[in-house]
Each structure stands twice: as C-alpha cells, then as structure tokens.
Write an enzyme that holds these catalytic residues in place. Sequence first.
Site, PDB file in Angstrom:
ATOM      1  CB  CYS A 198      -0.968  -0.018   1.173  1.00 42.93           C
ATOM      2  SG  CYS A 198      -0.217  -0.422   2.757  1.00 42.93           S
TER       3      CYS A 198
HETATM    4  N1  LIG Z   1      -3.432  -4.318   5.490  1.00 39.30           N
HETATM    5  C1  LIG Z   1      -3.106  -3.634   4.419  1.00 39.30           C
HETATM    6  O1  LIG Z   1      -3.396  -2.423   4.294  1.00 39.30           O
HETATM    7  C2  LIG Z   1      -2.344  -4.295   3.302  1.00 39.30           C
HETATM    8  C3  LIG Z   1      -2.001  -3.519   2.185  1.00 39.30           C
HETATM    9  C4  LIG Z   1      -1.285  -4.081   1.136  1.00 39.30           C
HETATM   10  C5  LIG Z   1      -0.915  -5.410   1.219  1.00 39.30           C
HETATM   11  N2  LIG Z   1      -1.238  -6.134   2.316  1.00 39.30           N
HETATM   12  C6  LIG Z   1      -0.773  -7.533   2.391  1.00 39.30           C
HETATM   13  O2  LIG Z   1      -1.871  -8.418   2.505  1.00 39.30           O
HETATM   14  C7  LIG Z   1      -1.456  -9.562   3.261  1.00 39.30           C
HETATM   15  C8  LIG Z   1      -2.455  -9.759   4.394  1.00 39.30           C
HETATM   16  O3  LIG Z   1      -2.384  -8.622   5.230  1.00 39.30           O
HETATM   17  P1  LIG Z   1      -3.500  -8.267   6.294  1.00 39.30           P
HETATM   18  O4  LIG Z   1      -3.275  -6.880   6.664  1.00 39.30           O
HETATM   19  O5  LIG Z   1      -4.830  -8.713   5.809  1.00 39.30           O
HETATM   20  O6  LIG Z   1      -3.059  -9.232   7.515  1.00 39.30           O
HETATM   21  P2  LIG Z   1      -3.995  -9.815   8.687  1.00 39.30           P
HETATM   22  O7  LIG Z   1      -5.135  -8.890   8.939  1.00 39.30           O
HETATM   23  O8  LIG Z   1      -3.082 -10.130   9.799  1.00 39.30           O
HETATM   24  O9  LIG Z   1      -4.600 -11.177   8.079  1.00 39.30           O
HETATM   25  C9  LIG Z   1      -3.776 -12.293   7.837  1.00 39.30           C
HETATM   26  C10 LIG Z   1      -4.638 -13.444   7.333  1.00 39.30           C
HETATM   27  O10 LIG Z   1      -3.779 -14.526   6.966  1.00 39.30           O
HETATM   28  C11 LIG Z   1      -4.174 -15.694   7.688  1.00 39.30           C
HETATM   29  N3  LIG Z   1      -2.951 -16.463   7.974  1.00 39.30           N
HETATM   30  C12 LIG Z   1      -1.989 -16.176   8.886  1.00 39.30           C
HETATM   31  N4  LIG Z   1      -0.988 -17.083   8.798  1.00 39.30           N
HETATM   32  C13 LIG Z   1      -1.344 -17.972   7.829  1.00 39.30           C
HETATM   33  C14 LIG Z   1      -0.752 -19.137   7.296  1.00 39.30           C
HETATM   34  N5  LIG Z   1       0.427 -19.611   7.727  1.00 39.30           N
HETATM   35  N6  LIG Z   1      -1.418 -19.804   6.315  1.00 39.30           N
HETATM   36  C15 LIG Z   1      -2.611 -19.378   5.881  1.00 39.30           C
HETATM   37  N7  LIG Z   1      -3.241 -18.274   6.352  1.00 39.30           N
HETATM   38  C16 LIG Z   1      -2.586 -17.568   7.297  1.00 39.30           C
HETATM   39  C17 LIG Z   1      -4.894 -15.207   8.918  1.00 39.30           C
HETATM   40  O11 LIG Z   1      -5.781 -16.209   9.341  1.00 39.30           O
HETATM   41  P3  LIG Z   1      -6.253 -16.360  10.899  1.00 39.30           P
HETATM   42  O12 LIG Z   1      -6.852 -15.048  11.306  1.00 39.30           O
HETATM   43  O13 LIG Z   1      -7.256 -17.444  10.850  1.00 39.30           O
HETATM   44  O14 LIG Z   1      -5.032 -16.734  11.691  1.00 39.30           O
HETATM   45  C18 LIG Z   1      -5.617 -13.974   8.367  1.00 39.30           C
HETATM   46  O15 LIG Z   1      -6.777 -14.354   7.683  1.00 39.30           O
HETATM   47  C19 LIG Z   1      -0.030  -9.273   3.771  1.00 39.30           C
HETATM   48  O16 LIG Z   1       0.901  -9.949   2.979  1.00 39.30           O
HETATM   49  C20 LIG Z   1       0.086  -7.784   3.612  1.00 39.30           C
HETATM   50  O17 LIG Z   1       1.419  -7.357   3.385  1.00 39.30           O
HETATM   51  C21 LIG Z   1      -1.956  -5.619   3.359  1.00 39.30           C
END
Ligand SMILES: NC(=O)c1ccc[n+]([C@@H]2O[C@H](COP(=O)([O-])OP(=O)(O)OC[C@H]3O[C@@H](n4cnc5c(N)ncnc54)[C@H](OP(=O)(O)O)[C@@H]3O)[C@@H](O)[C@H]2O)c1
Length: 347
Positions: free
Chosen positions: A150
């Site tokens: 982002c």
């Molecule tokens: N947040 C942002 O603004 C943003 C922006 C750009 C890119 N991203 C990218 O998007 C990705 C997700 O980010 P997020 O912010 O959504 O993180 P998040 O809110 O912490 O969500 C992580 C998700 O991944 C799952 N998970 C964790 N470990 C796992 C594993 N070993 N195998 C399968 N599933 C797993 C979790 O499941 P449980 O809850 O069931 O444990 C949860 O659903 C990251 O790579 C991040 O860099 C995020």
Amino acid sequence: MTYTVAVSGASGYAGGEILRLLASHPDIEIRTVTAHSNAGQPLIEHQPHLRSLAHLTLQDTTPEILAGHDVVFLALPHGQSGQYTDALGDVPLVVDAGADHRLTSQESWDAVYGGHFHEPWAYGVPELIVDGAKQRENLRTAKRIAAPGCNASTVSLSLVPGVAAGVIDASDIVSVLAVGPSGAGKSLKPHLLGSELLGTANPYAVGGTHRHIPEIQQALRGAGAADPRISFTPVLVPMARGILATSTAPIADGATDEQIRAAWQDAYGDETFVQLLPKGHFPRTADVLGANTALMGLAIDRVANRVTIVTAVDNLVKGTAGAAIQSMNLALGLPEGRALTVNGVAP
Ligand SMILES: NC(=O)c1ccc[n+]([C@@H]2O[C@H](COP(=O)([O-])OP(=O)(O)OC[C@H]3O[C@@H](n4cnc5c(N)ncnc54)[C@H](OP(=O)(O)O)[C@@H]3O)[C@@H](O)[C@H]2O)c1
C-alpha cells in the site's frame, strides 16, 4: 459468465476488503473463504460488516481447498503465499496481496524479507508507467498477479510521472507518510493497541529500513530512473485506514512549471482511479476512504527547487483489495472499474 472465487486470509483486513468489494461484483461468485487459526468459524464472526456473506464458513487454507476455482486471492502474511502458489498451477488466475511475488530482484528480496525467493508476477498497479506504457497492458494477459504494497504503490504513483517525463531527479527523493494501523494487519501487536496509538503519532522503520523501499525503487526504475534513492519515513497516526504520502524531489535542470504539471496531467488525465487535483488543491484521506481512488495534489516549490506531491489513498482499497480487483478485471477481460468506486465515505 460467472467466475468462482476463493479468498484466503479471509479473516484478515486485506482478505475482508477483497470480500467486501467482490460481494458487489456481478460476475463473481464467492464460493470459498479460508483462514488459519480461525478456520472452522463463521466468516461473519470475524467480518461482522460482511452481512451478505453470513452463510460462509472459514475453511483451512490448503492447496486442495483453494483448487478448482476460476480465481484465487491470497491475502496472507508475507512469506506464506509461495507455499500455496506453487501448488495452484491449474487455477486460471491467482492474485497475491502479499509481497512474495512483487520483487524482480532476489537481492532486494533477501535484503528486506528473506526466506525462499519466488518468481515475480505482473505488478497490480494498472496506472503505473512501465517502460513507456501503462502497466494495465501487461495485466490484460496476466495469469498471476502481485497486488502492490500500500505504501509502495502510493509513493510510486506519486513519483513515476515526473521520472518518466524527466522533470524530477530520482536520486534525492524524500517521502514521509501518515499511515493508519490497518496497514499492519489485524493480528495482535502491542505497539498497535489503541492505548499506544490514540492521541499520538509514531514514526517507525526510520532510516531506510522499511520493506517497501525496494518495491518503490523497482517502480521508479521501470519509469526510467537509473539509480533511484529514497528517504522513506512512515508515521502511524490514529486513523483506522488511510495513507497520506508527501513526497518531494529536486526539479530537473531546465524543467519549466508547465512541463512539470503536464507530466502528471498527461499520465493521469484519462485515468478514473488516479486523479490530479487542480493547482493549489491537496487531498485528505477522508476523501478516499472506501474508494479505489488515489487523489493527488502537486506543488512546485521554486524556493527549495523541489516538486512536492501529496497523495491520499485508502490502504485497504487502492492500496490492496481495489488494486487486486481492478487487476483481476483486466485479466478476465471485464470492465476495469467493475465493483469499484471513485467515491469515498465522508465525513
Ligand atoms: N493491510 C493492508 O493495508 C495491506 C495492504 C497491502 C498489502 N497487504 C498484504 O496483505 C497480506 C495480508 O495482510 P493483512 O493486513 O490482511 O493481515 P492480517 O489482517 O493479519 O490477516 C492475515 C490473514 O492470513 C491468515 N494467515 C496467517 N498465517 C497464515 C498461514 N500460515 N497460512 C494461511 N493463512 C494464514 C490469517 O488467518 P487467521 O486469522 O485465521 O489466523 C488472516 O486471515 C499481507 O501480505 C500484507 O502485506 C496488506
């Protein structure tokens, strides 16, 4: 035709936003949602705002469960996607919101992430100028898409027009970003507790250590910069979502005010989701919340001899889920803006 979709990381912020946007996509059937520690629970317990998806249960994230869909979205912590992408060879389109397939240089990957290096995929920012053309042309034929970081896409979109037009010097860029904590995900971290965030602004990853720096440099090289250098400082501020990025760079020798403004106007004048505001106007994060819009204001500072670009995005929409769905639309041959809005939620 209706495309079946699986979304992994569906209990998280990025996965939840992908689902929110896909829920109003007329060509998509959300068939499967998966998670990790929360597998087995109703999706609605973790995403209570997604009322239309209340019938879905979070399943385990396994290649077998993700297989058999037309499109798979991976929204997992960085370093976790690769293990699944290798096993999803038969899935026609995979979109990864994580970092695992963004970087073309293994050296850069090793420097900021580490672990196994995976092949780079088509970068999911359609409006970026890459090698003289818009990235959307590459996305039209893509089968594997890496949605952007982002902060990285916000800063790259801010600077690439000036680099491509040769009106700024990319060897001395300074970017300072006000960012909301949803950019760091939903998992519990002490420094992201409300009591640590409310009423204060917290700088982090100061001094060239942020993981998005190589991703920005990669985009700037794609626009023609030989050796881009960026001082990048994010500051956590108490707003759930949003990024306000202020970037400055020296004006290239001889560039006129008209040429500078024209660089951004020409790059984005025909774009729907990246908009340059009129002279003297600057965006607020409140103007883009919930929208797939990057709003940009530009000032020419002849005292400092620098161009200043202020850009607002919603990190979860244009910064992640919106970019992922815009890219998916291109890859599926659908109207690029389907299920995406330019309008924010305000106040
Ligand atoms: N947040 C942002 O603004 C943003 C922006 C750009 C890119 N991203 C990218 O998007 C990705 C997700 O980010 P997020 O912010 O959504 O993180 P998040 O809110 O912490 O969500 C992580 C998700 O991944 C799952 N998970 C964790 N470990 C796992 C594993 N070993 N195998 C399968 N599933 C797993 C979790 O499941 P449980 O809850 O069931 O444990 C949860 O659903 C990251 O790579 C991040 O860099 C995020």
